[in-house]
Design a protein around this motif. Structure first.
Motif, PDB file in Angstrom:
ATOM      1  N   ALA A  42       4.592  20.934  -5.058  1.00 52.18           N
ATOM      2  CA  ALA A  42       4.014  22.256  -5.334  1.00 52.18           C
ATOM      3  C   ALA A  42       2.510  22.265  -5.125  1.00 52.18           C
ATOM      4  O   ALA A  42       1.911  23.324  -4.939  1.00 52.18           O
ATOM      5  CB  ALA A  42       4.335  22.677  -6.768  1.00 52.18           C
ATOM      6  N   GLU A  43       1.875  21.071  -5.134  1.00 50.86           N
ATOM      7  CA  GLU A  43       0.431  21.007  -4.930  1.00 50.86           C
ATOM      8  C   GLU A  43       0.056  21.491  -3.537  1.00 50.86           C
ATOM      9  O   GLU A  43      -1.071  21.882  -3.277  1.00 50.86           O
ATOM     10  CB  GLU A  43      -0.063  19.567  -5.108  1.00 50.86           C
ATOM     11  N   LYS A  44       1.011  21.435  -2.578  1.00 52.91           N
ATOM     12  CA  LYS A  44       0.713  21.815  -1.201  1.00 52.91           C
ATOM     13  C   LYS A  44       0.925  23.299  -0.940  1.00 52.91           C
ATOM     14  O   LYS A  44       0.715  23.763   0.167  1.00 52.91           O
ATOM     15  CB  LYS A  44       1.605  21.019  -0.244  1.00 52.91           C
ATOM     16  N   ALA A  45       1.337  24.048  -1.957  1.00 61.10           N
ATOM     17  CA  ALA A  45       1.750  25.433  -1.734  1.00 61.10           C
ATOM     18  C   ALA A  45       0.620  26.305  -1.188  1.00 61.10           C
ATOM     19  O   ALA A  45       0.870  27.242  -0.438  1.00 61.10           O
ATOM     20  CB  ALA A  45       2.290  26.030  -3.035  1.00 61.10           C
ATOM     21  N   ASP A  46      -0.627  26.013  -1.556  1.00 61.57           N
ATOM     22  CA  ASP A  46      -1.738  26.866  -1.139  1.00 61.57           C
ATOM     23  C   ASP A  46      -2.385  26.424   0.165  1.00 61.57           C
ATOM     24  O   ASP A  46      -3.336  27.035   0.621  1.00 61.57           O
ATOM     25  CB  ASP A  46      -2.812  26.892  -2.248  1.00 61.57           C
ATOM     26  N   GLU A  47      -1.907  25.323   0.757  1.00 63.58           N
ATOM     27  CA  GLU A  47      -2.499  24.865   2.005  1.00 63.58           C
ATOM     28  C   GLU A  47      -2.154  25.834   3.136  1.00 63.58           C
ATOM     29  O   GLU A  47      -1.038  26.320   3.244  1.00 63.58           O
ATOM     30  CB  GLU A  47      -1.982  23.465   2.356  1.00 63.58           C
ATOM     31  N   GLU A  48      -3.116  26.108   4.006  1.00 61.97           N
ATOM     32  CA  GLU A  48      -2.877  27.020   5.112  1.00 61.97           C
ATOM     33  C   GLU A  48      -1.997  26.339   6.156  1.00 61.97           C
ATOM     34  O   GLU A  48      -2.221  25.191   6.538  1.00 61.97           O
ATOM     35  CB  GLU A  48      -4.203  27.440   5.751  1.00 61.97           C
ATOM     36  N   GLU A  49      -0.997  27.071   6.613  1.00 67.05           N
ATOM     37  CA  GLU A  49      -0.114  26.538   7.624  1.00 67.05           C
ATOM     38  C   GLU A  49      -0.839  26.427   8.965  1.00 67.05           C
ATOM     39  O   GLU A  49      -1.640  27.292   9.317  1.00 67.05           O
ATOM     40  CB  GLU A  49       1.117  27.444   7.787  1.00 67.05           C
ATOM     41  N   PRO A  50      -0.571  25.381   9.743  1.00 65.16           N
ATOM     42  CA  PRO A  50      -1.183  25.291  11.074  1.00 65.16           C
ATOM     43  C   PRO A  50      -0.644  26.393  11.974  1.00 65.16           C
ATOM     44  O   PRO A  50       0.444  26.933  11.731  1.00 65.16           O
ATOM     45  CB  PRO A  50      -0.747  23.900  11.558  1.00 65.16           C
ATOM     46  N   ASP A  51      -1.399  26.747  13.014  1.00 70.09           N
ATOM     47  CA  ASP A  51      -0.947  27.793  13.938  1.00 70.09           C
ATOM     48  C   ASP A  51       0.072  27.202  14.892  1.00 70.09           C
ATOM     49  O   ASP A  51      -0.204  26.934  16.065  1.00 70.09           O
ATOM     50  CB  ASP A  51      -2.140  28.391  14.696  1.00 70.09           C
ATOM     51  N   GLU A  52       1.259  26.967  14.354  1.00 72.81           N
ATOM     52  CA  GLU A  52       2.357  26.365  15.101  1.00 72.81           C
ATOM     53  C   GLU A  52       3.666  27.040  14.718  1.00 72.81           C
ATOM     54  O   GLU A  52       3.811  27.553  13.597  1.00 72.81           O
ATOM     55  CB  GLU A  52       2.474  24.869  14.789  1.00 72.81           C
ATOM     56  N   VAL A  53       4.606  27.019  15.639  1.00 73.24           N
ATOM     57  CA  VAL A  53       5.954  27.505  15.351  1.00 73.24           C
ATOM     58  C   VAL A  53       6.614  26.529  14.373  1.00 73.24           C
ATOM     59  O   VAL A  53       6.525  25.305  14.542  1.00 73.24           O
ATOM     60  CB  VAL A  53       6.782  27.609  16.642  1.00 73.24           C
ATOM     61  N   THR A  54       7.268  27.063  13.351  1.00 81.05           N
ATOM     62  CA  THR A  54       7.971  26.233  12.377  1.00 81.05           C
ATOM     63  C   THR A  54       9.412  26.036  12.807  1.00 81.05           C
ATOM     64  O   THR A  54      10.105  27.001  13.141  1.00 81.05           O
ATOM     65  CB  THR A  54       7.943  26.884  10.988  1.00 81.05           C
ATOM     66  N   LEU A  55       9.877  24.786  12.785  1.00 84.25           N
ATOM     67  CA  LEU A  55      11.286  24.469  13.014  1.00 84.25           C
ATOM     68  C   LEU A  55      11.825  23.851  11.742  1.00 84.25           C
ATOM     69  O   LEU A  55      11.335  22.813  11.281  1.00 84.25           O
ATOM     70  CB  LEU A  55      11.455  23.482  14.175  1.00 84.25           C
ATOM     71  N   THR A  56      12.828  24.483  11.140  1.00 82.80           N
ATOM     72  CA  THR A  56      13.391  23.956   9.907  1.00 82.80           C
ATOM     73  C   THR A  56      14.861  24.335   9.793  1.00 82.80           C
ATOM     74  O   THR A  56      15.329  25.245  10.484  1.00 82.80           O
ATOM     75  CB  THR A  56      12.605  24.474   8.682  1.00 82.80           C
ATOM     76  N   THR A  57      15.568  23.630   8.918  1.00 82.37           N
ATOM     77  CA  THR A  57      16.965  23.980   8.678  1.00 82.37           C
ATOM     78  C   THR A  57      17.035  25.274   7.867  1.00 82.37           C
ATOM     79  O   THR A  57      16.065  25.677   7.221  1.00 82.37           O
ATOM     80  CB  THR A  57      17.690  22.876   7.894  1.00 82.37           C
ATOM     81  N   ILE A  58      18.191  25.899   7.885  1.00 82.41           N
ATOM     82  CA  ILE A  58      18.370  27.133   7.124  1.00 82.41           C
ATOM     83  C   ILE A  58      18.237  26.852   5.631  1.00 82.41           C
ATOM     84  O   ILE A  58      17.633  27.634   4.894  1.00 82.41           O
ATOM     85  CB  ILE A  58      19.723  27.785   7.458  1.00 82.41           C
ATOM     86  N   HIS A  59      18.774  25.709   5.182  1.00 83.25           N
ATOM     87  CA  HIS A  59      18.607  25.352   3.773  1.00 83.25           C
ATOM     88  C   HIS A  59      17.125  25.217   3.432  1.00 83.25           C
ATOM     89  O   HIS A  59      16.680  25.650   2.367  1.00 83.25           O
ATOM     90  CB  HIS A  59      19.335  24.041   3.460  1.00 83.25           C
ATOM     91  N   GLY A  60      16.359  24.605   4.326  1.00 82.15           N
ATOM     92  CA  GLY A  60      14.936  24.437   4.080  1.00 82.15           C
ATOM     93  C   GLY A  60      14.162  25.735   4.125  1.00 82.15           C
ATOM     94  O   GLY A  60      13.059  25.840   3.574  1.00 82.15           O
ATOM     95  N   ALA A  61      14.712  26.765   4.782  1.00 86.74           N
ATOM     96  CA  ALA A  61      14.024  28.053   4.931  1.00 86.74           C
ATOM     97  C   ALA A  61      14.266  28.984   3.753  1.00 86.74           C
ATOM     98  O   ALA A  61      13.578  29.999   3.625  1.00 86.74           O
ATOM     99  CB  ALA A  61      14.489  28.743   6.213  1.00 86.74           C
ATOM    100  N   LYS A  62      15.214  28.649   2.893  1.00 83.97           N
ATOM    101  CA  LYS A  62      15.561  29.548   1.793  1.00 83.97           C
ATOM    102  C   LYS A  62      14.329  29.808   0.923  1.00 83.97           C
ATOM    103  O   LYS A  62      13.604  28.894   0.551  1.00 83.97           O
ATOM    104  CB  LYS A  62      16.680  28.952   0.956  1.00 83.97           C
TER     105      LYS A  62
END
Length: 605
Positions: free
Chosen positions: A519-539
């Motif tokens: 949870a400590e990483k929740a406020d980090e800005e996402e890089p300008d990249e396309v995200t690839l993740t599983t559907i479970h991970g996207a929930k």
């Protein structure tokens, strides 16, 4: 934020048992946080408990509630997962659970390690490169299926004063049966609010029943129940439909554009337990709103190329017409606005290779290894566990077994047995029997950290005693990258320990085991990249543009649907409802089109 009448009804109701059926994007987090803020106006913070499914969600809700009310009002209110709640409660009442208050908590990796240790000790673990014989197996999963190994692991856990991550909730349920503890906890929390209620397991439902708070407020969406492999049940929906609960429906989807909301409604209607008929809440849709489209090609290479081309198109500049005049060409979306979801990592790895060839910036979430996920971090954590809990033979063995020369399992079993016979901590026995070489240096560092912790010295000092030896051992082996990883862990751990006054090494270990550090990483800005993740991970997440891979025919008969088939439909529903503006359903023509695509689009196969 203007609230919808259904949201206001959920926030304001005084019914003692409330079940809120919330469509995706219907503002359930806003409802939960505003209801918590309303309760805090009339109750002490310690009387309000908010249960979430992830630590990141808990951190977000704490922040929102703090913004809605005063720090004084919010003080003492707890927002956490049930696992974290169980860990903290067990620390408080460890004696009622037959535990020492310094007990260790093992996550899934640690649990695999202790199964592998038991299997090796019992000669049931097949050596690398050999074929299993005489009941031998190769993996921890195989060992879990053997009753005699499970019994041995339970004994090893008792000897180590350790509890597994999943065992936390079982221990909590047992101490709730204690009249004194149970009554005290039931008096403590007057209002319990539960998020993602469709994901609760039987044990978690039993915990809520044992707590039996005067006021229980549960929010969920049966269509998003995709964790049956973790024990999620349909009990929440049964409760919502019973006459004992006040049920409030929140069908307005504020996240997604109209065509995507129509897809969600069609999929919900097709479920065995039908979902809500949803309404699109977003106003002022521009004229260029797209329909949900399919991407396909006759063969696999063509299919991958078509998806890549469409992803590139999403981030291309376009002219936006205003009052008949075109404005300057600008991209509607950036790369970080795009996500590619799939049921399996294999499909994502295949797509990652295609994106890399095309020069599209992207990242696979599984490969985004933070400082807490390295082998060196786990090495340090096991050393610190042994420092806090000198009986933790499993953590000590795991730490020692990475050194060269290795401490052999037979040698370690003798140390552990001697400690048990002498009724002393295994650390003391190990210091006597393994005093030389790298093992001796590491054990002395663990012992020094133990005394520093016991004497109340600063947590950062105790941490440094261990990490210094770890870095020296890596340095002696000329493993520069490992030295850097140990130091990176040390820096991150010190930052975490000093972020709040009073944090201890034991707190750090609990946060690691119960995944609170994520949870400590929740406020980090996402890089300008396309995200690839599983559907479970996207929930629980959302993106403006979503591509759903793997929309091919399963080869099974469409009817009657099995339990697995029904969960696949819910998984597809979750994937589609992550999209805000653009949704693409992607399938390879040689495999055929999934019946779920036909349900979603209303276009028959």
């Amino acid at each position: 934020m203007n609230l919808h009448p259904t949201q206001l009804a959920a926030i304001a109701t005084d019914a003692p048992r409330v079940a809120v059926l919330a469509a995706p994007g219907s503002g359930k987090t806003a409802v939960l946080t505003r209801r918590a803020a309303r309760l805090l106006a009339d109750h002490h913070g310690s009387e309000v408990l908010l249960v979430t499914f992830t630590n990141a969600a808990a951190a977000e809700m704490r922040g929102r509630i703090a913004d809605l009310t005063s720090a004084r009002k919010a003080h003492g209110m707890r927002a956490s997962t049930l696992h974290s709640l169980a860990a903290r409660t067990l620390r408080e009442f460890a004696d009622k659970a037959g535990l020492n208050p310094r007990f260790s908590i093992y996550d899934e990796v640690d649990e695999d390690d202790i199964y592998l240790y038991a299997g090796a000790e019992m000669n049931l673990l097949c050596p690398p490169g050999e074929k299993p014989k005489g009941g031998q197996v190769k993996t921890a999963k195989g060992l879990r299926n053997k009753p005699e190994v499970r019994d041995r692991v339970r004994q090893l856990l008792r000897e180590a004063d350790a509890v597994t991550y999943d065992g936390l909730e079982e221990h909590l349920l047992r101490i709730l049966a204690d009249e004194g503890v149970g009554d005290g906890l039931r008096r403590r929390w007057r209002h319990v609010l539960v998020d993602e209620s469709q994901d609760l397991s039987e044990t978690q439902h039993a915990i809520l029943a044992a707590l039996n708070p005067p006021n229980l407020f549960m929010v969920g969406d049966g269509g998003q129940r995709i964790y049956s492999f973790r024990g999620a049940t349909g009990l929440f929906i049964e409760q919502a439909r019973s006459g004992d609960w006040r049920t409030i429906e929140m069908p307005v989807n504020w996240r997604s554009r109209g065509p995507i909301v129509e897809v969600a409604t069609r999929l919900g209607r097709a479920m065995r337990e039908p979902g809500l008929d949803q309404e699109a809440g977003r106003q002022g849709e521009p004229a260029w709103v797209e329909e949900v489209l399919e991407i396909t090609a006759p063969d696999r290479p063509g299919y991958l190329a078509a998806v890549v081309a469409d992803v590139r198109d999403a981030a291309q500049p376009v002219y936006v017409v205003d009052d008949g005049l075109p404005n300057a060409a600008e991209p509607l979306w950036s790369w970080r606005d795009c996500a590619i979801l799939a049921p399996t990592w294999h499909q994502l790895e295949e797509m990652s290779a295609a994106l890399a060839t095309a020069g599209v910036p992207h990242h696979l979430t599984r490969r985004t290894a933070g400082v807490w996920t390295t082998d060196e971090a786990r090495w340090a954590i096991n050393c610190l566990r042994a420092a806090v809990n000198p009986r933790d033979h499993a953590a000590m063995w795991t730490a020692l077994s990475t050194l060269r020369p290795r401490v052999r399992i037979g040698e370690w079993a003798a140390v552990r047995s001697a400690a048990i016979a002498a009724e002393i901590d295994v650390l003391n026995e190990a210091l006597l029997k393994l005093a030389q070489g790298p093992a001796g240096r590491l054990l002395n560092a663990i012992a020094a950290a133990h005394f520093a912790i016991t004497d109340g010295e600063p947590a950062a000092d105790a941490l440094g005693l261990v990490t210094t030896v770890l870095a020296e051992e890596c340095g002696d082996l000329h493993l520069v990258s490992r030295v850097q990883a140990v130091r990176a862990f040390e820096v991150a751990a010190i930052a975490w320990l000093t972020a709040e006054a009073g944090r201890t090494i034991a707190d750090l270990l609990d946060a690691f085991a119960t995944r609170e550090l994520d949870a400590e990483k929740a406020d980090e800005e996402e890089p300008d990249e396309v995200t690839l993740t599983t559907i479970h991970g996207a929930k629980g997440l959302e993106w403006p543009c979503v591509w759903v891979l793997g929309c091919e025919a399963s080869g099974r008969a469409a009817w009657p649907r099995s339990t697995e088939h029904e969960e696949e439909l819910r998984l597809f529903y979750v994937a589609c409802t992550r999209a805000k503006d653009r949704l693409r359903l992607c399938w390879a023509g040689h495999r055929g089109r999934s019946e779920f695509v036909a349900l979603a689009t209303g276009r028959p196969t």
